[in-house]
Design a protein around this motif. Structure first.
Motif, PDB file in Angstrom:
ATOM      1  N   ALA A  65       0.812  -1.218   0.000  1.00  0.00           N
ATOM      2  CA  ALA A  65       0.000   0.000   0.000  1.00  0.00           C
ATOM      3  C   ALA A  65       0.845   1.268   0.000  1.00  0.00           C
ATOM      4  O   ALA A  65       0.460   2.270  -0.626  1.00  0.00           O
ATOM      5  CB  ALA A  65      -0.931   0.000   1.216  1.00  0.00           C
ATOM      6  N   PHE A  66       1.995   1.232   0.682  1.00  0.00           N
ATOM      7  CA  PHE A  66       2.743   2.470   0.903  1.00  0.00           C
ATOM      8  C   PHE A  66       4.204   2.401   0.445  1.00  0.00           C
ATOM      9  O   PHE A  66       4.972   3.322   0.700  1.00  0.00           O
ATOM     10  CB  PHE A  66       2.712   2.842   2.393  1.00  0.00           C
ATOM     11  N   GLY A  67       4.589   1.327  -0.222  1.00  0.00           N
ATOM     12  CA  GLY A  67       5.975   1.167  -0.629  1.00  0.00           C
ATOM     13  C   GLY A  67       6.358   2.077  -1.788  1.00  0.00           C
ATOM     14  O   GLY A  67       5.514   2.516  -2.572  1.00  0.00           O
ATOM     15  N   ARG A  68       7.633   2.360  -1.891  1.00  0.00           N
ATOM     16  CA  ARG A  68       8.161   3.171  -2.977  1.00  0.00           C
ATOM     17  C   ARG A  68       9.406   2.489  -3.525  1.00  0.00           C
ATOM     18  O   ARG A  68       9.932   1.558  -2.916  1.00  0.00           O
ATOM     19  CB  ARG A  68       8.472   4.590  -2.502  1.00  0.00           C
ATOM     20  N   SER A  69       9.912   2.952  -4.635  1.00  0.00           N
ATOM     21  CA  SER A  69      11.051   2.297  -5.259  1.00  0.00           C
ATOM     22  C   SER A  69      12.327   2.516  -4.437  1.00  0.00           C
ATOM     23  O   SER A  69      12.481   3.563  -3.787  1.00  0.00           O
ATOM     24  CB  SER A  69      11.270   2.828  -6.674  1.00  0.00           C
ATOM     25  N   PRO A  70      13.239   1.545  -4.460  1.00  0.00           N
ATOM     26  CA  PRO A  70      14.515   1.714  -3.755  1.00  0.00           C
ATOM     27  C   PRO A  70      15.283   2.953  -4.218  1.00  0.00           C
ATOM     28  O   PRO A  70      15.969   3.590  -3.421  1.00  0.00           O
ATOM     29  CB  PRO A  70      15.276   0.429  -4.087  1.00  0.00           C
ATOM     30  N   LEU A  71      15.164   3.311  -5.499  1.00  0.00           N
ATOM     31  CA  LEU A  71      15.872   4.480  -6.014  1.00  0.00           C
ATOM     32  C   LEU A  71      15.416   5.754  -5.323  1.00  0.00           C
ATOM     33  O   LEU A  71      16.242   6.600  -4.931  1.00  0.00           O
ATOM     34  CB  LEU A  71      15.656   4.602  -7.524  1.00  0.00           C
ATOM     35  N   ILE A  72      14.100   5.910  -5.133  1.00  0.00           N
ATOM     36  CA  ILE A  72      13.587   7.122  -4.494  1.00  0.00           C
ATOM     37  C   ILE A  72      14.032   7.181  -3.034  1.00  0.00           C
ATOM     38  O   ILE A  72      14.427   8.241  -2.530  1.00  0.00           O
ATOM     39  CB  ILE A  72      12.047   7.181  -4.599  1.00  0.00           C
ATOM     40  N   CYS A  73      13.990   6.035  -2.348  1.00  0.00           N
ATOM     41  CA  CYS A  73      14.498   6.003  -0.974  1.00  0.00           C
ATOM     42  C   CYS A  73      15.987   6.354  -0.948  1.00  0.00           C
ATOM     43  O   CYS A  73      16.450   7.082  -0.067  1.00  0.00           O
ATOM     44  CB  CYS A  73      14.279   4.618  -0.370  1.00  0.00           C
ATOM     45  N   GLY A  74      16.734   5.815  -1.907  1.00  0.00           N
ATOM     46  CA  GLY A  74      18.163   6.104  -1.974  1.00  0.00           C
ATOM     47  C   GLY A  74      18.445   7.579  -2.157  1.00  0.00           C
ATOM     48  O   GLY A  74      19.376   8.132  -1.554  1.00  0.00           O
ATOM     49  N   ARG A  75      17.637   8.246  -2.978  1.00  0.00           N
ATOM     50  CA  ARG A  75      17.820   9.685  -3.176  1.00  0.00           C
ATOM     51  C   ARG A  75      17.546  10.459  -1.891  1.00  0.00           C
ATOM     52  O   ARG A  75      18.264  11.405  -1.552  1.00  0.00           O
ATOM     53  CB  ARG A  75      16.897  10.170  -4.291  1.00  0.00           C
ATOM     54  N   ALA A  76      16.485  10.050  -1.172  1.00  0.00           N
ATOM     55  CA  ALA A  76      16.156  10.721   0.089  1.00  0.00           C
ATOM     56  C   ALA A  76      17.291  10.546   1.101  1.00  0.00           C
ATOM     57  O   ALA A  76      17.665  11.491   1.802  1.00  0.00           O
ATOM     58  CB  ALA A  76      14.852  10.180   0.648  1.00  0.00           C
ATOM     59  N   ILE A  77      17.845   9.341   1.174  1.00  0.00           N
ATOM     60  CA  ILE A  77      18.919   9.072   2.129  1.00  0.00           C
ATOM     61  C   ILE A  77      20.176   9.853   1.751  1.00  0.00           C
ATOM     62  O   ILE A  77      20.839  10.447   2.617  1.00  0.00           O
ATOM     63  CB  ILE A  77      19.207   7.563   2.208  1.00  0.00           C
ATOM     64  N   ALA A  78      20.521   9.867   0.459  1.00  0.00           N
ATOM     65  CA  ALA A  78      21.703  10.616   0.021  1.00  0.00           C
ATOM     66  C   ALA A  78      21.551  12.104   0.330  1.00  0.00           C
ATOM     67  O   ALA A  78      22.493  12.760   0.785  1.00  0.00           O
ATOM     68  CB  ALA A  78      21.937  10.392  -1.471  1.00  0.00           C
ATOM     69  N   HIS A  79      20.350  12.642   0.107  1.00  0.00           N
ATOM     70  CA  HIS A  79      20.093  14.052   0.397  1.00  0.00           C
ATOM     71  C   HIS A  79      20.273  14.346   1.884  1.00  0.00           C
ATOM     72  O   HIS A  79      20.709  15.440   2.267  1.00  0.00           O
ATOM     73  CB  HIS A  79      18.679  14.421  -0.051  1.00  0.00           C
ATOM     74  N   SER A  80      19.961  13.370   2.735  1.00  0.00           N
ATOM     75  CA  SER A  80      20.087  13.574   4.184  1.00  0.00           C
ATOM     76  C   SER A  80      21.541  13.672   4.624  1.00  0.00           C
ATOM     77  O   SER A  80      21.818  14.027   5.778  1.00  0.00           O
ATOM     78  CB  SER A  80      19.399  12.435   4.941  1.00  0.00           C
TER      79      SER A  80
END
Length: 354
Positions: free
Chosen positions: A263-278
């Motif tokens: 229901a709420f999952g997203r692609s690993p790439l988008i998570c990776g971008r969020a983590i890199a930005h952090s």
């Protein structure tokens, strides 16, 4: 009382899941980034594309990490000699201390500590150090590592004349677990060591076992927030991040987790971008929680009197644990005490006031 819609903001989580984050553009040229856990594999690829100077993986499974290194070299055209793989087992305080000592001595500089290691055991396991495994891996060992590497991060910031970063990968469980937790009672006499709130959490007395992961995330977030209040953001920038939910060994461990992911999952790439930005010293994020690229508004729970009391107790009890483990931690905490003495009262979060 935590409101249901605040603890379970499914509308916001759904919007986060569907968000398409742009690729970060800030260069990491010549920066050294230490990544704890292979869980941040996509973030490592993003950092490689942003010309990071050196990537250091601190992992339990070296063979698995070497496979990731091969992927980064092949997919990103990144030089193999700019990636280091070092073993660390966060279920062992001795391994954690040895890893921190190795980094402090071997790395010329440390610009970013990205803490993304976690476990999500639905059964209770106790480590050789006598702590419940989730609590040791998610909070205690990560706190120990952050404290022991703090001088290295501060020295690197002085060399570069730019803030170093400690980024902690958290999750929406920080919101969702709050209604299921028992909070410490501050008006009672302090129990003798080793009793206390962290020990109750370790013994399964704070929340039910399926919510233990979230409780440990809350503990580490409280500790991180307290630490940030003692640090100059011009030297070391500290924050937490909710990168959204993606497929991983943790997220597929139960039927409920798999349904949530669907229901709420997203692609690993988008998570990776969020983590890199952090890994960047984002404006106004020092001591805060990031929601993708934005600073998240604190929940009512995290600004409540109960949460302030809990932050102080977690800070104090964690300090007791870490100082018993390492003379270096004793000295680093003593240095923080000196900084507290020189600060104005409005710079210090209530939880760490004497």
């Amino acid at each position: 009382m935590v409101k249901l819609r605040e603890a379970y903001p499914f509308g916001e989580i759904r919007r986060q899941a569907k968000a398409q984050l742009a690729q970060p553009t800030a260069s990491f040229h010549d920066k050294t980034v230490v990544i704890i856990g292979v869980m941040c594999s996509e973030a490592a690829k993003v950092l490689a594309q942003l010309d990071v100077g050196t990537l250091v993986f601190g992992v339990r499974n070296v063979a698995k990490a070497e496979m990731l290194v091969d992927e980064i070299v092949t997919e990103c055209g990144f030089a193999r000699e700019r990636i280091l793989v070092k073993q660390v087992d966060l279920v062992s305080f001795e391994s954690t201390k040895a890893f921190a000592a190795d980094l402090s001595q071997s790395l010329p500089r440390l610009d970013v500590l990205l803490v993304g290691s976690a476990t999500n055991n639905t059964k209770r396991f106790v480590t050789g150090d006598g702590w419940e495994e989730n609590l040791q891996v998610i909070h205690l060992s990560c706190a120990l590592l952050s404290i022991l590497l703090l001088p290295k991060l501060q020295d690197s910031a002085k060399q570069r004349h730019s803030p170093a970063v400690i980024s902690n990968v958290s999750s929406s469980s920080v919101r969702m677990t709050a209604p299921m937790m028992k909070f410490p009672k501050v008006n009672q006499p302090k129990p003798p060591a080793p009793a206390g709130y962290l020990r109750d959490m370790s013994d399964g007395k704070v929340t039910w076992k399926l919510a233990q992961y979230g409780a440990c995330k809350i503990a580490h977030y409280c500790w991180t927030e307290a630490l940030s209040s003692l640090l100059d953001p011009g030297q070391v920038h500290v924050h937490s991040l909710d990168p959204g939910c993606t497929r991983s060994p943790l997220s597929t461990s139960s039927l409920v987790a798999r349904a949530y992911l669907k229901a709420f999952g997203r692609s690993p790439l988008i998570c990776g971008r969020a983590i890199a930005h952090s890994c960047l010293p984002v404006e106004n994020s020092h001591g805060a929680m990031l929601w993708d690229y934005e600073v998240e508004k604190p929940t009512r729970f995290m600004t409540s009197a109960k949460a302030r009391d809990m932050r102080k107790i977690i800070w104090d009890e964690t300090r007791t644990v870490l100082e018993a483990l390492s003379p270096d931690a004793v000295q680093i905490y003593a240095d923080l005490d000196q900084k507290i003495a020189g600060m104005s009262s409005d710079r210090i979060i209530d939880c760490v006031k004497e």
